[in-house]
Design a protein around this motif. Structure first.
Motif, PDB file in Angstrom:
ATOM      1  N   VAL A  14     -22.437  42.881  -7.445  1.00  0.00           N
ATOM      2  CA  VAL A  14     -23.336  42.752  -8.591  1.00  0.00           C
ATOM      3  C   VAL A  14     -24.753  42.971  -8.087  1.00  0.00           C
TER       4      VAL A  14
ATOM      5  N   ARG B  10     -21.652  43.310 -22.315  1.00  0.00           N
ATOM      6  CA  ARG B  10     -21.798  42.008 -21.675  1.00  0.00           C
ATOM      7  C   ARG B  10     -20.445  41.571 -21.123  1.00  0.00           C
ATOM      8  N   LEU B  11     -20.435  41.094 -19.866  1.00  0.00           N
ATOM      9  CA  LEU B  11     -19.192  40.686 -19.233  1.00  0.00           C
ATOM     10  C   LEU B  11     -19.483  39.537 -18.272  1.00  0.00           C
ATOM     11  N   HIS B  12     -18.968  38.350 -18.607  1.00  0.00           N
ATOM     12  CA  HIS B  12     -19.122  37.175 -17.753  1.00  0.00           C
ATOM     13  C   HIS B  12     -20.588  36.894 -17.410  1.00  0.00           C
TER      14      HIS B  12
ATOM     15  N   ARG C  72     -22.984  38.935 -17.253  1.00  0.00           N
ATOM     16  CA  ARG C  72     -23.658  40.061 -16.613  1.00  0.00           C
ATOM     17  C   ARG C  72     -23.499  41.292 -17.501  1.00  0.00           C
ATOM     18  N   TRP C  73     -24.111  42.387 -17.058  1.00  0.00           N
ATOM     19  CA  TRP C  73     -23.968  43.637 -17.788  1.00  0.00           C
ATOM     20  C   TRP C  73     -23.065  44.575 -17.002  1.00  0.00           C
ATOM     21  N   ASN C  74     -22.030  45.040 -17.671  1.00  0.00           N
ATOM     22  CA  ASN C  74     -21.093  45.985 -17.082  1.00  0.00           C
ATOM     23  C   ASN C  74     -21.442  47.383 -17.574  1.00  0.00           C
TER      24      ASN C  74
ATOM     25  N   ARG D 216     -20.600  51.293 -17.661  1.00  0.00           N
ATOM     26  CA  ARG D 216     -19.597  52.323 -17.449  1.00  0.00           C
ATOM     27  C   ARG D 216     -20.314  53.631 -17.145  1.00  0.00           C
TER      28      ARG D 216
ATOM     29  N   GLN E  12     -17.505  51.890 -12.654  1.00  0.00           N
ATOM     30  CA  GLN E  12     -18.199  50.773 -13.277  1.00  0.00           C
ATOM     31  C   GLN E  12     -19.098  50.064 -12.278  1.00  0.00           C
TER      32      GLN E  12
ATOM     33  N   GLN F 274     -21.759  46.466 -12.115  1.00  0.00           N
ATOM     34  CA  GLN F 274     -22.239  45.254 -12.768  1.00  0.00           C
ATOM     35  C   GLN F 274     -23.655  44.936 -12.309  1.00  0.00           C
TER      36      GLN F 274
ATOM     37  N   ARG G 140     -27.196  42.213 -13.135  1.00  0.00           N
ATOM     38  CA  ARG G 140     -27.739  41.036 -13.815  1.00  0.00           C
ATOM     39  C   ARG G 140     -28.765  41.439 -14.868  1.00  0.00           C
TER      40      ARG G 140
END
Length: 406
Positions: free
Chosen positions: A2, A98-100, A102-104, A106, A111, A113, A115
């Motif tokens: 990340v 948004r994923l967990h 954080r920003w994912n 593509r 991919q 990730q 912050r």
């Protein structure tokens, strides 16, 4: 892995953001779908010059304060900036979610990730062409300002330039200087005199704080949607009157196409008057600045770009009879923000934001007109906005660590 911040786009705004993020010690990468400064490489005509002098473009490196860089010079200087930044080219960002917490992102390379994300993909890189273009005869060569390069690329004959803002006036001036017959479909665009009361107008405006105006400073919020006032490169004056004197035939706005026949509205005189009023307002602002600070300046002189002219603008034009073989659409650009998705854009596809920040935590924008101030969309404004955004990113990351211990 990340990363703390991903900057999307390695144009001048993205490179300015990267420089300030580095200055704040923030780990980041810059993802670019093509090459650094791609729009400047592929969407500028050969004879283009910046319309702002060197003292307003210091992010591009050392230069004479009174110089007006060419397009290729801008590209070379952007390459130098990119060589100092963590830029990864050939990577297209196609989605973000948004994923967990954080920003994912593509991308075409997989991919990633992050912050935080700084969107610098540009608000003006997709040419706008009106639907009327589809009604023109097939024999007419059509180009946008983004695809026009040089006069030899055009067929013989007269040229219709649609739009009289920065691109349209520069291109029309170049065509006239080369001896082409030019028809110019005008629109309401403000302008500024090149010089006033002994100095370049842009220097007066910079000193008066004009370029630092924020959206909330404007008397009418709708002014943020107005086309920026026309400034000619190389310290020259420019106006519809001067283009007419140089040989351009001015018309109103193009409103209809029927085969070889074009129809224009009757706005030509109003468009000329609009530019003159804008120039007068700018001169009044300078006068007020001079008076408020007790400055010693020569008396006001007549505006050489405002000489009265006699016009008889046609309301209709037959393309073949006028010898027109090509049309250059100088009708502006839009941004491509579809990859952000519906949650981060409005019904027109524009980014949802308050100032530079998205309502979604951890996303900022840079490089858009009137993002924070009047100059947010050009070289003088990119570093100033980048400093604000980099500081916000740092505060966001610091607060995140304090909250979550990560």
């Amino acid at each position: 892995m990340v990363i703390d911040c991903v900057v999307v786009g390695a144009g001048p705004a993205g490179l300015a953001a990267s420089s300030l993020l580095s200055g704040f010690g923030i780990e980041h990468v810059v993802l670019e779908r093509a090459r650094p400064g791609e729009t400047w490489r592929t969407q500028r005509w050969d004879s283009l010059h910046l319309n702002n002098p060197g003292f307003m473009n210091t992010m591009l490196g050392d230069q004479d304060p009174d110089t007006y860089l060419t397009g290729p010079e801008v590209v070379r200087r952007l390459e130098v900036l990119a060589s100092r930044a963590p830029v990864f080219t050939g990577i297209d960002v196609v989605g973000v979610a948004r994923l967990h917490g954080r920003w994912n992102l593509r991308t075409s390379a997989g991919q990633l990730q992050a912050r935080t994300v700084v969107v610098a993909s540009g608000g003006e890189n997709i040419p706008r062409v009106p639907s009327l273009a589809n009604r023109l005869p097939d024999r007419i060569i059509q180009l946008h300002a983004a695809t026009y390069r040089k006069l030899p690329d055009l067929p013989e004959g007269a040229v219709l330039v649609v739009g009289s803002a920065q691109s349209g006036t520069q291109i029309a001036e170049d065509l006239l200087a080369a001896g082409r017959r030019v028809w110019l479909a005008t629109c309401p665009v403000g302008r500024a005199s090149a010089n006033y009361r002994g100095r370049e107008t842009v220097r007066w405006l910079d000193e008066a704080g004009f370029f630092e105006h924020r959206p909330e400073d404007l008397p009418d919020p709708r002014l943020v949607r107005a086309v920026p006032a026309l400034l000619a490169p190389r310290g020259q004056n420019m106006s519809l009157q001067l283009l007419s004197e140089a040989g351009a035939t001015l018309t109103g706005r193009l409103v209809a196409v029927e085969g070889e026949t074009l129809t224009f509205d009757g706005s030509t005189a109003a468009n000329i008057a609009y530019g003159d009023r804008s120039a007068a307002n700018i001169r009044s602002l300078i006068d007020a600045h001079i008076q408020a600070h007790g400055l010693d300046a020569p008396a006001a002189e007549p505006d050489p770009a405002e000489r009265p002219i006699e016009i008889d603008p046609p309301r209709q034009l037959h393309l073949r009879a006028a010898g027109i073989g090509s049309v250059i659409w100088c009708t502006g650009y839009r941004g491509a923000f579809h990859w952000l998705g519906d949650d981060l854009t409005d019904s027109l596809g524009a980014p949802l934001r308050q100032g530079a920040a998205s309502p979604a935590p951890g996303i900022w924008f840079i490089g858009l007109r009137w993002l924070i101030r009047r100059t947010s969309g050009n070289f003088i404004g990119f570093p100033r906005d980048a400093e604000v955004i980099a500081n916000d990113v740092r505060s966001f990351l610091t607060a995140r660590v304090a909250r979550a211990g990560i």
